[in-house]
Design a protein around this motif. Structure first.
Motif, PDB file in Angstrom:
ATOM      1  N   LYS A  63       0.802  -1.219   0.000  1.00 30.10           N
ATOM      2  CA  LYS A  63       0.000   0.000   0.000  1.00 30.10           C
ATOM      3  C   LYS A  63       0.835   1.269   0.000  1.00 30.10           C
ATOM      4  CE  LYS A  63      -0.533  -0.363   5.043  1.00 30.10           C
ATOM      5  NZ  LYS A  63      -1.505  -0.577   6.146  1.00 30.10           N
ATOM      6  N   TYR A  64       2.070   1.172   0.487  1.00 34.49           N
ATOM      7  CA  TYR A  64       2.916   2.366   0.552  1.00 34.49           C
ATOM      8  C   TYR A  64       3.566   2.711  -0.786  1.00 34.49           C
ATOM      9  CZ  TYR A  64       2.477   1.446   5.554  1.00 34.49           C
ATOM     10  OH  TYR A  64       1.971   1.225   6.820  1.00 34.49           O
ATOM     11  N   LEU A  65       3.538   1.767  -1.718  1.00 39.79           N
ATOM     12  CA  LEU A  65       4.211   1.981  -3.000  1.00 39.79           C
ATOM     13  C   LEU A  65       3.280   2.423  -4.121  1.00 39.79           C
ATOM     14  CD1 LEU A  65       6.644  -1.098  -3.151  1.00 39.79           C
ATOM     15  CD2 LEU A  65       7.118   1.225  -2.350  1.00 39.79           C
ATOM     16  N   ILE A  66       2.029   1.999  -4.044  1.00 43.21           N
ATOM     17  CA  ILE A  66       1.097   2.302  -5.133  1.00 43.21           C
ATOM     18  C   ILE A  66       0.926   3.811  -5.275  1.00 43.21           C
ATOM     19  CG2 ILE A  66      -1.235   1.959  -6.034  1.00 43.21           C
ATOM     20  CD1 ILE A  66       0.526  -0.576  -5.908  1.00 43.21           C
ATOM     21  N   GLY A  67       1.104   4.286  -6.481  1.00 45.59           N
ATOM     22  CA  GLY A  67       1.008   5.717  -6.744  1.00 45.59           C
ATOM     23  C   GLY A  67       2.333   6.446  -6.638  1.00 45.59           C
ATOM     24  N   LYS A  68       3.360   5.751  -6.122  1.00 48.99           N
ATOM     25  CA  LYS A  68       4.679   6.371  -5.975  1.00 48.99           C
ATOM     26  C   LYS A  68       5.699   5.803  -6.947  1.00 48.99           C
ATOM     27  CE  LYS A  68       4.237   7.653  -1.074  1.00 48.99           C
ATOM     28  NZ  LYS A  68       2.858   7.152  -0.861  1.00 48.99           N
ATOM     29  N   VAL A  69       5.594   4.530  -7.274  1.00 45.12           N
ATOM     30  CA  VAL A  69       6.572   3.899  -8.166  1.00 45.12           C
ATOM     31  C   VAL A  69       5.908   3.531  -9.491  1.00 45.12           C
ATOM     32  CG1 VAL A  69       7.914   3.028  -6.221  1.00 45.12           C
ATOM     33  CG2 VAL A  69       6.168   1.561  -7.249  1.00 45.12           C
ATOM     34  N   SER A  70       6.681   3.663 -10.553  1.00 42.27           N
ATOM     35  CA  SER A  70       6.138   3.331 -11.875  1.00 42.27           C
ATOM     36  C   SER A  70       6.139   1.831 -12.115  1.00 42.27           C
ATOM     37  CB  SER A  70       6.965   4.026 -12.961  1.00 42.27           C
ATOM     38  OG  SER A  70       8.286   3.495 -12.989  1.00 42.27           O
ATOM     39  N   LEU A  71       7.109   1.139 -11.515  1.00 48.73           N
ATOM     40  CA  LEU A  71       7.288  -0.283 -11.784  1.00 48.73           C
ATOM     41  C   LEU A  71       7.722  -0.996 -10.512  1.00 48.73           C
ATOM     42  CD1 LEU A  71       7.531  -2.531 -14.027  1.00 48.73           C
ATOM     43  CD2 LEU A  71       9.939  -1.876 -14.218  1.00 48.73           C
ATOM     44  N   ILE A  72       7.081  -2.121 -10.221  1.00 48.43           N
ATOM     45  CA  ILE A  72       7.521  -3.004  -9.136  1.00 48.43           C
ATOM     46  C   ILE A  72       8.161  -4.215  -9.804  1.00 48.43           C
ATOM     47  CG2 ILE A  72       6.828  -4.400  -7.155  1.00 48.43           C
ATOM     48  CD1 ILE A  72       4.454  -2.485  -6.778  1.00 48.43           C
ATOM     49  N   HIS A 100      -6.955   2.362  -5.857  1.00 43.25           N
ATOM     50  CA  HIS A 100      -6.506   3.686  -6.283  1.00 43.25           C
ATOM     51  C   HIS A 100      -6.832   3.958  -7.753  1.00 43.25           C
ATOM     52  CE1 HIS A 100      -4.077   4.662  -2.632  1.00 43.25           C
ATOM     53  NE2 HIS A 100      -4.015   3.349  -2.541  1.00 43.25           N
ATOM     54  N   GLN A 101      -7.520   2.994  -8.374  1.00 45.11           N
ATOM     55  CA  GLN A 101      -7.857   3.105  -9.797  1.00 45.11           C
ATOM     56  C   GLN A 101      -6.595   3.317 -10.637  1.00 45.11           C
ATOM     57  OE1 GLN A 101     -10.906   6.260  -9.598  1.00 45.11           O
ATOM     58  NE2 GLN A 101     -12.440   4.660  -9.914  1.00 45.11           N
ATOM     59  N   ILE A 102      -5.573   2.531 -10.301  1.00 49.78           N
ATOM     60  CA  ILE A 102      -4.282   2.588 -10.993  1.00 49.78           C
ATOM     61  C   ILE A 102      -4.025   1.239 -11.657  1.00 49.78           C
ATOM     62  CG2 ILE A 102      -1.767   2.594 -10.587  1.00 49.78           C
ATOM     63  CD1 ILE A 102      -2.231   4.713  -8.447  1.00 49.78           C
ATOM     64  N   LYS A 103      -3.419   1.282 -12.831  1.00 46.98           N
ATOM     65  CA  LYS A 103      -2.938   0.055 -13.473  1.00 46.98           C
ATOM     66  C   LYS A 103      -1.442  -0.017 -13.201  1.00 46.98           C
ATOM     67  CE  LYS A 103      -3.493  -2.482 -17.811  1.00 46.98           C
ATOM     68  NZ  LYS A 103      -4.665  -3.303 -17.429  1.00 46.98           N
ATOM     69  N   GLN A 104      -1.049  -0.905 -12.324  1.00 48.46           N
ATOM     70  CA  GLN A 104       0.332  -0.963 -11.857  1.00 48.46           C
ATOM     71  C   GLN A 104       1.185  -1.854 -12.748  1.00 48.46           C
ATOM     72  OE1 GLN A 104       1.951   0.629  -9.047  1.00 48.46           O
ATOM     73  NE2 GLN A 104       3.647  -0.123 -10.323  1.00 48.46           N
ATOM     74  N   ASP A 105       2.279  -1.309 -13.237  1.00 50.92           N
ATOM     75  CA  ASP A 105       3.242  -2.091 -14.009  1.00 50.92           C
ATOM     76  C   ASP A 105       4.080  -2.944 -13.062  1.00 50.92           C
ATOM     77  OD1 ASP A 105       2.320  -0.849 -16.261  1.00 50.92           O
ATOM     78  OD2 ASP A 105       4.104   0.375 -16.609  1.00 50.92           O
ATOM     79  N   ILE A 106       4.297  -4.193 -13.445  1.00 50.90           N
ATOM     80  CA  ILE A 106       5.107  -5.104 -12.631  1.00 50.90           C
ATOM     81  C   ILE A 106       6.008  -5.950 -13.524  1.00 50.90           C
ATOM     82  CG2 ILE A 106       3.342  -5.266 -10.814  1.00 50.90           C
ATOM     83  CD1 ILE A 106       2.716  -8.115 -11.895  1.00 50.90           C
ATOM     84  N   LEU A 107       7.085  -6.476 -12.927  1.00 53.87           N
ATOM     85  CA  LEU A 107       7.870  -7.543 -13.527  1.00 53.87           C
ATOM     86  C   LEU A 107       7.735  -8.770 -12.639  1.00 53.87           C
ATOM     87  CD1 LEU A 107      11.251  -5.758 -14.480  1.00 53.87           C
ATOM     88  CD2 LEU A 107       9.109  -5.858 -15.770  1.00 53.87           C
ATOM     89  N   LEU A 108       7.719  -9.928 -13.227  1.00 59.45           N
ATOM     90  CA  LEU A 108       7.695 -11.165 -12.461  1.00 59.45           C
ATOM     91  C   LEU A 108       9.133 -11.596 -12.182  1.00 59.45           C
ATOM     92  CD1 LEU A 108       4.826 -13.128 -14.243  1.00 59.45           C
ATOM     93  CD2 LEU A 108       4.721 -11.695 -12.198  1.00 59.45           C
ATOM     94  N   GLU A 109       9.438 -11.798 -10.908  1.00 60.35           N
ATOM     95  CA  GLU A 109      10.790 -12.188 -10.518  1.00 60.35           C
ATOM     96  C   GLU A 109      10.943 -13.700 -10.577  1.00 60.35           C
ATOM     97  OE1 GLU A 109      13.972 -11.877  -6.810  1.00 60.35           O
ATOM     98  OE2 GLU A 109      12.013 -10.922  -6.634  1.00 60.35           O
ATOM     99  N   ILE A 110      11.984 -14.138 -11.256  1.00 57.22           N
ATOM    100  CA  ILE A 110      12.254 -15.568 -11.408  1.00 57.22           C
ATOM    101  C   ILE A 110      13.453 -15.959 -10.556  1.00 57.22           C
ATOM    102  CG2 ILE A 110      12.685 -17.432 -13.056  1.00 57.22           C
ATOM    103  CD1 ILE A 110      10.082 -15.810 -13.508  1.00 57.22           C
ATOM    104  N   ASN A 111      13.309 -16.993  -9.781  1.00 52.89           N
ATOM    105  CA  ASN A 111      14.419 -17.543  -8.997  1.00 52.89           C
ATOM    106  C   ASN A 111      15.175 -18.506  -9.917  1.00 52.89           C
ATOM    107  OD1 ASN A 111      16.162 -18.735  -7.173  1.00 52.89           O
ATOM    108  ND2 ASN A 111      14.609 -19.114  -5.616  1.00 52.89           N
ATOM    109  N   ILE A 112      15.964 -17.918 -10.814  1.00 56.25           N
ATOM    110  CA  ILE A 112      16.575 -18.710 -11.885  1.00 56.25           C
ATOM    111  C   ILE A 112      17.618 -19.675 -11.357  1.00 56.25           C
ATOM    112  CG2 ILE A 112      18.347 -16.975 -12.405  1.00 56.25           C
ATOM    113  CD1 ILE A 112      16.402 -19.158 -14.943  1.00 56.25           C
ATOM    114  N   GLY A 113      18.233 -19.358 -10.226  1.00 57.88           N
ATOM    115  CA  GLY A 113      19.227 -20.252  -9.638  1.00 57.88           C
ATOM    116  C   GLY A 113      18.642 -21.255  -8.668  1.00 57.88           C
ATOM    117  N   ARG A 114      17.318 -21.197  -8.489  1.00 60.93           N
ATOM    118  CA  ARG A 114      16.608 -22.103  -7.580  1.00 60.93           C
ATOM    119  C   ARG A 114      17.232 -22.088  -6.181  1.00 60.93           C
ATOM    120  NH1 ARG A 114      13.469 -25.106 -11.245  1.00 60.93           N
ATOM    121  NH2 ARG A 114      12.665 -26.406  -9.570  1.00 60.93           N
TER     122      ARG A 114
END
Length: 241
Positions: free
Chosen positions: A93-102, A121-135
């Motif tokens: 909740k503290y990040l929405i509206g402050k950051v362009s991308l999580i 907040h009626q915002i469409k939030q951009d995100i990246l999915l984090e992959i644990n590529i090294g497991r």
């Protein structure tokens, strides 16, 4: 900061920008297509402002409280602000509206929490999915076999826009040692590009940090997160996590 410190910071930034550009050219790509994210963890408002004045256009923070403290001090004026660290659902909740991308969405549960808060907040939030590529057990992130289901489920959230993937491979003692992980991430990125999902555009492949960002670019990254090579070593901590 003294004028000498500002000059040293400026020189480091220009050096990293040049290295990014050279790596892009070696990879046969346009340097303008690579986004440099300055990882500004443990650097105070004055240093962040100085970095922006020296040409940094994107800042990435790892800790919510530190981001909030510097945000209130107008530290990021003139730059895009992104969140790149481990995120707990109760702090979304503290990040929405402050950051362009999580960048660090490493579970469906976290993605759903972001979607819920963004919808409020009626915002469409951009995100990246984090992959644990090294497991790695100590790291957050989706395992590769979990990715398709995560994309399918989170792409159904109208308040989310999946813009790509992010990964932090295992710590390596050589800049090229993680090229296998980077190549694997790029192949996964390309595979998802071929599939048709709503709210998924796969614009960014974020991987590579101070020790290996050039290798990451050569392997297909178009977003790199660089801290120490820009700001120098971090001998102090300005806030608690």
């Amino acid at each position: 900061m003294t004028e000498q410190e500002k000059k040293e910071l400026q020189d480091r930034i220009h050096s990293v920008q040049e290295r990014v550009a050279q790596a892009a050219v070696r990879a046969g790509r346009n340097p303008d297509d690579i986004t440099l994210v300055a990882a500004s963890k443990m650097n105070d408002t004055e240093r962040v402002r100085a970095a922006i004045e020296a040409g940094i256009r994107v800042c990435g923070e790892n800790r919510v409280q530190e981001l909030l403290d510097k945000y209130e001090q107008n530290a990021y004026a003139g730059a895009d602000l992104q969140f790149i660290g481990t995120l707990q659902t109760n702090k979304v909740k503290y990040l929405i509206g402050k950051v362009s991308l999580i960048q660090s969405v490493g579970s469906v549960h976290l993605g759903e929490a972001i979607a819920k808060e963004a919808a409020k907040h009626q915002i469409k939030q951009d995100i990246l999915l984090e992959i644990n590529i090294g497991r790695e057990a100590a790291k957050s992130g989706l395992l590769l076999e979990e990715l398709d289901e995560a994309v399918a489920r989170l792409s159904e959230k109208p308040s989310l826009h999946i813009r790509g993937l992010m990964a932090i491979p295992p710590i390596a003692d050589q800049a090229t040692k993680n090229s296998g992980y980077f190549d694997e991430m790029h192949q996964v990125f390309v595979d998802i590009l071929t599939k048709k999902y709503d709210n998924v555009s796969m614009d960014y492949l974020s991987m590579g940090m101070t020790n290996d960002f050039e290798t990451a670019i050569l392997c297909g990254a178009n977003m790199v997160r660089v801290g120490t090579a820009i700001f120098g070593t971090r001998p102090y901590q300005i806030v608690s996590p």
